[in-house]
Design an enzyme around this catalytic site. Structure first.
Site, short mmCIF file in Angstrom:
data_model
loop_
_atom_site.label_atom_id
_atom_site.label_comp_id
_atom_site.label_asym_id
_atom_site.label_seq_id
_atom_site.Cartn_x
_atom_site.Cartn_y
_atom_site.Cartn_z
CE LYS B 182 -4.12 1.70 -0.11
NZ LYS B 182 -5.09 1.42 -1.19
CG ASP B 215 -6.37 -1.27 -2.93
OD1 ASP B 215 -5.16 -1.14 -2.68
OD2 ASP B 215 -7.01 -0.39 -3.51
CG ASP B 239 -3.20 -12.62 8.65
OD1 ASP B 239 -3.51 -13.78 8.37
OD2 ASP B 239 -3.50 -12.08 9.74
#
Ligand SMILES: NC(=O)c1ccc[n+]([C@@H]2O[C@H](COP(=O)([O-])OP(=O)(O)OC[C@H]3O[C@@H](n4cnc5c(N)ncnc54)[C@H](OP(=O)(O)O)[C@@H]3O)[C@@H](O)[C@H]2O)c1
Ligand SMILES: NC(=O)c1ccc[n+]([C@@H]2O[C@H](COP(=O)([O-])OP(=O)(O)OC[C@H]3O[C@@H](n4cnc5c(N)ncnc54)[C@H](OP(=O)(O)O)[C@@H]3O)[C@@H](O)[C@H]2O)c1
Lengths: 487, 487
Positions: B182, B215, B239
């Site tokens: 990100k 994302d 994760d």
């Protein structure tokens, strides 16, 4: 509250056509709204690339902000940040300026849009907290090699988004709200969202409620997405799973969203400006049109919303005049023809019924600094983070000596959350960023200086500290986590 | 390096059968290994629920840690943390004790395991950083209503995991490594991983390299998972997407993983102890067996690994004696029968070839505190975070007055990353946690006290601070991010 133009009983909406394909998909939406006699009047405003190029570094000029503040509602096309104009996005400016704390992402299987999950009836909404978490963007290099971002989550922030999600579940006649967090690992931050969820839940006895760990949520979204109805989650988690979920029903290109706050609501397509097809009349307006349908429901125009939604559904289901992204190669039509088909279908009903909607009521929050005074508070110690190339043993000896005779004593040293002094026998790889925990010999009520500033100063004479955190107790409970040690 | 028992040239492996179905799936694996004459000898050790109940709060006794330290390799069943024995997990203890920084999660379509993605040839590996990021677990309540978790990412941490991922790509004859971050939002932390990826990439010219926003990665994993080969990512992102990816090929119940570090490697099933079926002889041993196959490759026993893998593939493909989780309702067999079938199939070859593997070389890291001295460093200011129920204007006036005559001046105040003083006209919802940024009138070389401790002390006399961050410049560049303002 929302501005309406009295003569026509129409709602004034700020329109931000935006960049790239934005103006095309906005024009498509406008035409369909006109044909459906939607009770909306547009106030067109500017944001995005053109604004940056005029030298307005926020990407949104004052007049645009004023228009949205007045109308309290906007429909927004994709906005670009042109390269070389800073790295602020006009989207973030708008979200932060109006504190649009709730990002609503409906995820529903659309007729005619084939995916590996077609026929399973996916129909959920993801409610993503939109302003807190790691997105506050508070980052500090602790050392030349160690970067830190603050993940902040607040009780009012959690309560606002959770109540918005419950409210949305009620407004859309949904049955279940699932709260997705990583509370098992981050007990204070993510755990706060889970606790607040459990606290406010009883106010909504008509909605079933459960909690799921976010990684399992991502897993279940792929394994059995039908199980979800409404999911509420924090900003970073929501960013990932909302895009995942959009993928289950056909992708970001057809996904709508809304951004809700106390002072404004902005509706938008999730996709970007698709520069490769901009200006060619090829863009699919489904996402922005779907966002505009959400907007109609937001202003209470439920019937028009349903009329347009049914026309869209039947157009997609019949699969005649679809844009290239939804058609077999070579069979796509232009935006215009697709829009014409939707308009032609106004008044028809598809096999997929629209959901029942009621007005969404958001709790209004008082316009003052949110603050809760605990029944008791104590100061019991301090974490001093410092940069050092020493070994843990050397550092422990040095800091023990510095604290000698002060109001505090060295309790432990950890490195990226793992205790390294006193030694535990673990094989921790050390970076030059040590969290040195000192405890007050005498815990003290309140949060006064208590010799902490003196200790910090003394440490600063021998070591290079860059970060300090007080260790407090609120209402008799430790307000911090302990490092991973051995005992 | 790895302990071998000289008489038989077998590798000694610490076996942690674990809890619930753990002993059953471990015994299944052991039987198959025996039948295949795998060059492994087991040293059985304890961890998990029974250990907690003995009062060992880490869940892993000294003898177990010693066994793993000696053998440098372990096969681990699922471990439970029984309720009421603290909230530390034995899994985390092992990971931190041995600094197992690389979590390797292969995701490959298995024959006979039907999913919506069957036939698309999904075959990727997710390499997740396993010790840094928000998982360091460093959390502090800033105020009774505001929780904070530190997201820490380090240059050596990023370099280790990225080199491990490149090494793995080479060892498995893979073509492409995708780095998922990100970085667009968290420029210093997530951005560091992206920058290190770009810096070390040229050392691996045989591997194609690209970067994807996390994302979008989650989105693409659902839309077109075939495009991925190896993905490397930070702890929290990994994760979520590793569990997502496992879902694409049949779920956590059949997913293996390894945890690699400089001093040990632990192989395990991703699933838990499945208490509902424990002791009934119904558990599917595929996940632990697959982890054990990864382990065989880790110790260089490539041929035995392939023999067992092919027997597993053909057993799954033929679909005769499968356990309940992989069979139509009522047609499942017990663990025993499944194991018997795999053993019977040893020596046969399935239609799905095993991949080509070479030994994985991990760069060994020196055993001292990692530290880089920048060419120059300056101290230019400080962020003082304080708890207050004042308005931003009141706080601004008070702090300006306090700083008067000191070495610093108040520059700005922000609330959850949004500038609220000087006022910007935004509608920011205020929580009682203000980030008050002071700049030194004269930036100073080094990282000395520079009047900062004095300012902190003076502020502590009027306000309740709980967190301080120095603002530094390294090599002439600001080592912090600016709040979201308007200009
Ligand atoms: N909320 C926002 O304002 C927002 C959101 C995301 C991105 N952006 C900005 O948009 C710019 C481009 O971003 P991006 O390329 O990453 O994402 P994108 O604009 O969504 O484009 C990705 C691809 O999706 C397809 N696509 C997207 N929307 C479509 C539509 N309505 N009809 C048909 N095809 C569509 C296009 O495929 P083909 O080109 O193959 O036809 C396009 O190349 C960037 O400047 C980015 O910052 C803005
Ligand atoms: N790495 C680890 O050590 C680890 C990982 C995860 C969880 N845990 C621990 O395990 C305990 C249980 O966790 P959980 O229930 O969340 O997850 P779980 O044990 O993986 O069980 C989830 C469900 O998956 C099915 N399942 C899992 N493994 C299976 C196998 N090998 N064969 C057949 N079915 C299997 C079972 O379904 P049915 O019951 O419907 O048959 C089970 O109820 C907890 O104490 C948790 O902390 C440990």
């Amino acid at each position: 509250m929302i501005a309406t133009s009295p003569a026509l009983a129409k709602t004034l909406v700020t329109a931000l056509p935006g960049d790239g394909i934005g103006p095309e998909v906005f024009e498509a939406t406008r035409r369909i709204f006109e044909a459906a006699e939607a009770p909306v009047e547009w106030e067109v405003a500017e944001a995005g690339a053109a604004v940056f190029r005029k030298g307005i570094a926020s990407g949104a000029p004052r007049e645009t902000l004023d228009s949205i503040a007045r109308n309290r509602i906007a429909l927004k096309g994709p906005l670009e940040t042109p390269v070389g104009y800073g790295n602020k996005s006009a989207n973030v400016t708008l979200r932060k300026h109006f504190e649009l704390y709730a990002n609503i992402r409906p995820v529903r299987e659309l007729p005619g849009v084939k995916t590996p999950f077609t026929g399973r009836g996916i129909d959920m909404v993801i409610v993503r907290e939109n302003v807190e978490d790691v997105y506050a963007g508070i980052e500090h290099m602790q050392t030349p090699d160690v970067a830190q971002c603050l993940k902040l989550m607040t009780r009012p922030g959690c309560e606002r988004i959770i109540r918005a999600a419950f409210g949305l579940a009620q407004a859309e006649d949904r049955r279940k709200l699932t709260c997705a967090t990583k509370a098992n690992i981050m007990k204070l931050t993510e755990g706060m969202m889970k606790r607040v969820f459990e606290e406010v839940g009883p106010d909504y006895p008509d909605i079933a409620q459960d909690h799921i760990i976010i990684d399992n949520c991502a897993h279940q979204l792929v394994i059995a997405p039908e199980q979800f109805d409404v999911i509420v989650t924090s900003n970073m988690n929501g960013d990932i799973i909302s895009d995942l979920a959009a993928g289950l029903v056909g992708g970001l290109g057809i996904a709508p969203s809304s951004n809700l706050g106390d002072h404004a609501a902005i509706f938008e397509a999730v996709h970007g400006s698709a520069p490769a097809i901009a200006g060619k009349g090829l863009a699919n307006p489904t996402a922005l049109l779907s966002a505009a349908i959400m907007m109609l429901r937001h202003i209470g125009a439920f019937e028009t919303a349903e009329t347009i939604e049914q026309a869209l559904f039947i157009t997609l289901a019949e699969g005649e005049n679809l844009t290239g992204d939804l058609s077999p190669r070579g069979h796509g039509v232009g935006t215009d023809k697709f829009v014409g088909q939707v308009i032609e279908n106004l008044g028809r009903t598809s096999n997929l019924p629209s959901r029942a909607y009621r007005p969404l009521e958001l709790k209004a929050w008082p316009d003052r600094t949110a603050h809760t005074e605990p029944a008791s508070r104590e100061l019991i110690g301090v974490d001093i983070f410092l940069e050092s190339s020493l070994s843990a043993a050397e550092l422990g000896a040095s800091l023990t000596a510095i604290a000698e005779g002060s109001a505090l004593r060295l309790d432990s040293i950890s490195n990226r959350g793992v205790q390294v002094w006193p030694a535990t026998g673990g094989r921790t790889f050390l970076v030059d960023h040590f969290d040195c925990r000192f405890m007050l010999n005498e815990p003290a009520a309140g949060n006064g200086p208590q010799g902490i500033s003196d200790l910090v100063k003394a440490i600063g004479q021998k070591h290079s500290w860059m970060h300090v955190e007080k260790l407090q107790r609120f209402d008799g409970k430790d307000a911090f986590e302990r490092p991973q040690g051995e005992s």
